[in-house]
Scaffold this motif. Structure first.
Motif, mmCIF file in Angstrom:
data_model
loop_
_atom_site.group_PDB
_atom_site.id
_atom_site.type_symbol
_atom_site.label_atom_id
_atom_site.label_comp_id
_atom_site.label_asym_id
_atom_site.label_seq_id
_atom_site.Cartn_x
_atom_site.Cartn_y
_atom_site.Cartn_z
ATOM 1 N N GLY A 142 0.807 -1.207 0.000
ATOM 2 C CA GLY A 142 0.000 0.000 0.000
ATOM 3 C C GLY A 142 0.841 1.258 0.000
ATOM 4 O O GLY A 142 2.073 1.212 -0.122
ATOM 5 N N ILE A 143 0.165 2.402 0.138
ATOM 6 C CA ILE A 143 0.811 3.703 0.195
ATOM 7 C C ILE A 143 0.615 4.268 1.594
ATOM 8 O O ILE A 143 -0.508 4.341 2.094
ATOM 9 C CB ILE A 143 0.212 4.663 -0.847
ATOM 10 N N LYS A 144 1.681 4.664 2.227
ATOM 11 C CA LYS A 144 1.614 5.208 3.587
ATOM 12 C C LYS A 144 1.203 6.675 3.550
ATOM 13 O O LYS A 144 1.784 7.487 2.832
ATOM 14 C CB LYS A 144 2.976 5.069 4.274
ATOM 15 N N ALA A 153 -5.819 0.685 -7.044
ATOM 16 C CA ALA A 153 -6.875 0.631 -6.031
ATOM 17 C C ALA A 153 -6.341 0.979 -4.644
ATOM 18 O O ALA A 153 -7.014 1.672 -3.864
ATOM 19 C CB ALA A 153 -7.516 -0.756 -6.023
ATOM 20 N N ASN A 154 -5.139 0.504 -4.312
ATOM 21 C CA ASN A 154 -4.527 0.854 -3.026
ATOM 22 C C ASN A 154 -4.352 2.365 -2.902
ATOM 23 O O ASN A 154 -4.587 2.947 -1.836
ATOM 24 C CB ASN A 154 -3.164 0.171 -2.882
ATOM 25 N N ALA A 155 -3.941 3.007 -3.988
ATOM 26 C CA ALA A 155 -3.769 4.460 -3.973
ATOM 27 C C ALA A 155 -5.107 5.167 -3.781
ATOM 28 O O ALA A 155 -5.191 6.184 -3.082
ATOM 29 C CB ALA A 155 -3.102 4.915 -5.264
ATOM 30 N N CYS A 156 -6.173 4.627 -4.388
ATOM 31 C CA CYS A 156 -7.521 5.195 -4.187
ATOM 32 C C CYS A 156 -7.878 5.195 -2.707
ATOM 33 O O CYS A 156 -8.371 6.198 -2.171
ATOM 34 C CB CYS A 156 -8.552 4.392 -4.973
ATOM 35 N N GLY A 157 -7.649 4.072 -2.040
ATOM 36 C CA GLY A 157 -7.960 3.974 -0.621
ATOM 37 C C GLY A 157 -7.113 4.904 0.222
ATOM 38 O O GLY A 157 -7.612 5.548 1.161
ATOM 39 N N ALA A 158 -5.822 5.003 -0.102
ATOM 40 C CA ALA A 158 -4.915 5.842 0.678
ATOM 41 C C ALA A 158 -5.305 7.314 0.592
ATOM 42 O O ALA A 158 -5.325 8.027 1.605
ATOM 43 C CB ALA A 158 -3.480 5.642 0.189
ATOM 44 N N ILE A 159 -5.621 7.777 -0.591
ATOM 45 C CA ILE A 159 -5.998 9.186 -0.763
ATOM 46 C C ILE A 159 -7.275 9.499 0.012
ATOM 47 O O ILE A 159 -7.416 10.568 0.620
ATOM 48 C CB ILE A 159 -6.180 9.505 -2.260
ATOM 49 N N THR A 160 -8.205 8.559 0.024
ATOM 50 C CA THR A 160 -9.505 8.790 0.657
ATOM 51 C C THR A 160 -9.395 9.016 2.162
ATOM 52 O O THR A 160 -10.199 9.776 2.732
ATOM 53 C CB THR A 160 -10.449 7.604 0.358
ATOM 54 N N VAL A 161 -8.426 8.396 2.825
ATOM 55 C CA VAL A 161 -8.323 8.548 4.287
ATOM 56 C C VAL A 161 -7.695 9.871 4.695
ATOM 57 O O VAL A 161 -7.613 10.169 5.890
ATOM 58 C CB VAL A 161 -7.535 7.383 4.932
ATOM 59 N N THR A 162 -7.256 10.677 3.742
ATOM 60 C CA THR A 162 -6.620 11.954 4.082
ATOM 61 C C THR A 162 -7.628 13.090 4.236
ATOM 62 O O THR A 162 -7.236 14.210 4.546
ATOM 63 C CB THR A 162 -5.576 12.343 3.009
ATOM 64 N N GLU A 163 -8.919 12.812 4.006
ATOM 65 C CA GLU A 163 -9.979 13.814 4.209
ATOM 66 C C GLU A 163 -11.112 13.204 5.008
ATOM 67 O O GLU A 163 -11.269 11.982 5.069
ATOM 68 C CB GLU A 163 -10.527 14.303 2.861
ATOM 69 N N PRO A 184 -11.087 9.967 -4.782
ATOM 70 C CA PRO A 184 -10.150 10.649 -5.691
ATOM 71 C C PRO A 184 -10.520 10.560 -7.161
ATOM 72 O O PRO A 184 -11.301 9.708 -7.586
ATOM 73 C CB PRO A 184 -8.845 9.891 -5.437
ATOM 74 N N THR A 185 -9.908 11.453 -7.940
ATOM 75 C CA THR A 185 -9.953 11.381 -9.395
ATOM 76 C C THR A 185 -8.796 10.526 -9.879
ATOM 77 O O THR A 185 -7.841 10.253 -9.134
ATOM 78 C CB THR A 185 -9.818 12.778 -10.014
ATOM 79 N N THR A 186 -8.849 10.110 -11.135
ATOM 80 C CA THR A 186 -7.747 9.338 -11.710
ATOM 81 C C THR A 186 -6.449 10.147 -11.676
ATOM 82 O O THR A 186 -5.373 9.599 -11.393
ATOM 83 C CB THR A 186 -8.078 8.930 -13.154
ATOM 84 N N GLU A 187 -6.542 11.428 -11.937
ATOM 85 C CA GLU A 187 -5.349 12.277 -11.923
ATOM 86 C C GLU A 187 -4.686 12.259 -10.548
ATOM 87 O O GLU A 187 -3.457 12.148 -10.442
ATOM 88 C CB GLU A 187 -5.722 13.712 -12.304
ATOM 89 N N ALA A 245 -0.270 10.273 -7.050
ATOM 90 C CA ALA A 245 0.171 9.567 -5.855
ATOM 91 C C ALA A 245 1.080 8.398 -6.196
ATOM 92 O O ALA A 245 2.084 8.146 -5.511
ATOM 93 C CB ALA A 245 -1.041 9.091 -5.053
ATOM 94 N N LEU A 246 0.745 7.665 -7.254
ATOM 95 C CA LEU A 246 1.571 6.529 -7.668
ATOM 96 C C LEU A 246 2.934 6.992 -8.165
ATOM 97 O O LEU A 246 3.953 6.341 -7.888
ATOM 98 C CB LEU A 246 0.839 5.727 -8.750
ATOM 99 N N VAL A 247 2.956 8.105 -8.881
ATOM 100 C CA VAL A 247 4.242 8.643 -9.357
ATOM 101 C C VAL A 247 5.146 9.015 -8.184
ATOM 102 O O VAL A 247 6.346 8.749 -8.189
ATOM 103 C CB VAL A 247 4.005 9.870 -10.263
#
Length: 398
Positions: free
Chosen positions: A323-325, A366-376, A384-387, A392-394
């Motif tokens: 995942g992404i921390k 999908a992991n990045a989608c979940g990680a971004i969502t917990v920041t708000e 999140p949007t695809t962008e 985040a993946l980059v």
């Protein structure tokens, strides 16, 4: 694409007879043969109004058949139809406090299946929602939010005899949640089989659902009928149990209810905690334990591990994707964002199920989608949007 921001809420009283005029100009009505009211979507060339009962709380539940269509075109070739509950989450503005100690709450649209539908649309996919809300201010607000987020909501129904469900969410210091629900009964529990938009279900590439809609009748029968219609039409079935023990009569009834439809699903997503619950305490990190939950017709079993990523199991291969921390603010909707990420990729190309390398790429997404969502705070506002996901993946690669 509209992003819906949560708003702060301080409690006094809420009037159920007020509705902004912007909501009242989207619908027209026609009398049904029974005591129910059929609410049809308005066309683009007219501005009809909706019939308002003098009291939203009637002495007995009255079912309403409604169709509230979004304005965008649905891409049937990759359509994901999400079935179940949509509600209002009230999230404390300060973490780590008990509900009674919270000075204020932010109201945010939620409900796992609706979260997934919006998540897919926000990622550029095609999605629809089928479920029931109250014919009240919150119900129409939720319908509007789906429309603003490009989710097809023609399968949405309204009930003047029951309220839209509410959930108060306590955020602990680590961002994890505790829930207090208001549904006695709420409108989502009253969806009937006769109110299903079967044509919409049969058009789907994937039909996604949870287990909350299995708890009570008549929604349980509607759920079973919807999944059968999808299965008979060759639609892939996606299942996220989304265990919420306080909503079930007992732990045993929850376990039985969740497992009662287990073998019909093609794709199942579960968490570590749900493995422990469903296996009566066995080790969720033991692959042999997880494989016990893999039924013969299953195409993909996913196990989410929060910030640690996920595991995947098919008949041919299995593995783990890290995942992404991030620093969590509110974990509400993280699993739904993950599911939205996976299903958006599978709906576009179901052959991913046979290609481990491309499946792993989809799961990283999908992991990045979940990680971004917990920041708000809130579920739908944070999806999140695809962008945003690609950025985040980059950053993780860099």
């Amino acid at each position: 694409m509209a992003l819906v921001q949560p708003s702060a809420l301080c409690f006094g009283s809420i009037s159920s007879n007020f509705r902004p005029s912007s909501w009242s100009n989207r619908f027209s009505t026609s009398a049904g043969s029974r005591s129910s009211t059929a609410v049809k979507a308005s066309g683009l060339t007219s501005t009809p109004s909706i019939h308002r009962p003098s009291q939203f709380s009637s002495p007995r539940p009255v079912k309403v058949l409604a169709s509230v269509q979004g304005s965008h075109e649905t891409d049937e070739s990759s359509l994901v139809v999400c079935f179940g509950e949509m509600l209002i989450d009230f999230v404390p503005t300060i973490n780590g406090l008990a509900l009674a100690e919270a000075p204020a709450f932010k109201k945010a649209p939620g409900g796992a299946p609706a979260n997934v539908a919006v998540g897919i649309a926000r990622l550029g996919g095609s999605s629809a929602f089928i479920g029931k809300v109250g014919e009240d201010e919150f119900g129409y607000m939720l319908a509007d939010i789906l429309k603003e987020n490009n989710v097809n909501n023609e399968g949405m129904r309204f009930d003047p005899g029951a309220r839209t469900a509410l959930a108060f969410v306590t955020l602990k210091k680590d961002g994890e949640r505790e829930f207090m629900f208001y549904r006695n009964p709420s409108a989502d529990m009253l969806l009937e089989e006769s109110e299903l938009d079967l044509d919409l279900i049969r058009k789907a590439k994937i039909f996604h659902y949870g287990s909350i809609s299995l708890i009570t009748e008549p929604c349980k029968s509607a759920h079973i009928a919807a999944t059968k219609a999808a299965k008979d039409a060759g639609v892939l079935l996606s299942y996220d149990p989304n265990l919420r023990l306080p909503l079930w009569p007992s732990a045993e009834s929850a376990r039985e209810g969740i497992l009662s439809i287990w073998d019909t699903a093609d794709i199942i997503k579960i968490s570590e905690e749900e493995i422990v619950f469903l296996t009566n305490g066995e080790d969720p990190y033991d692959d042999n334990v997880v494989r016990k939950l893999y039924h013969p017709n299953l195409k993909l079993l996913l196990v989410t591990e929060g910030p640690n990523g996920c595991r995947y199991y098919t008949k041919e291969f299995s593995g783990r994707v890290k995942g992404i921390k991030v620093d969590p603010v509110d974990t509400t909707g993280a699993g739904d964002a993950f599911v939205a990420g996976v299903l958006s990729k599978l709906a576009a190309d179901v052959s991913l199920l046979k290609d481990e390398h491309r499946l792993r790429d989809a799961l990283s997404f999908a992991n990045a989608c979940g990680a971004i969502t917990v920041t708000e705070r809130g579920a739908i506002p944070a999806l999140p949007t695809t962008e945003a996901v690609m950025n985040a993946l980059v950053k993780t690669v860099a």
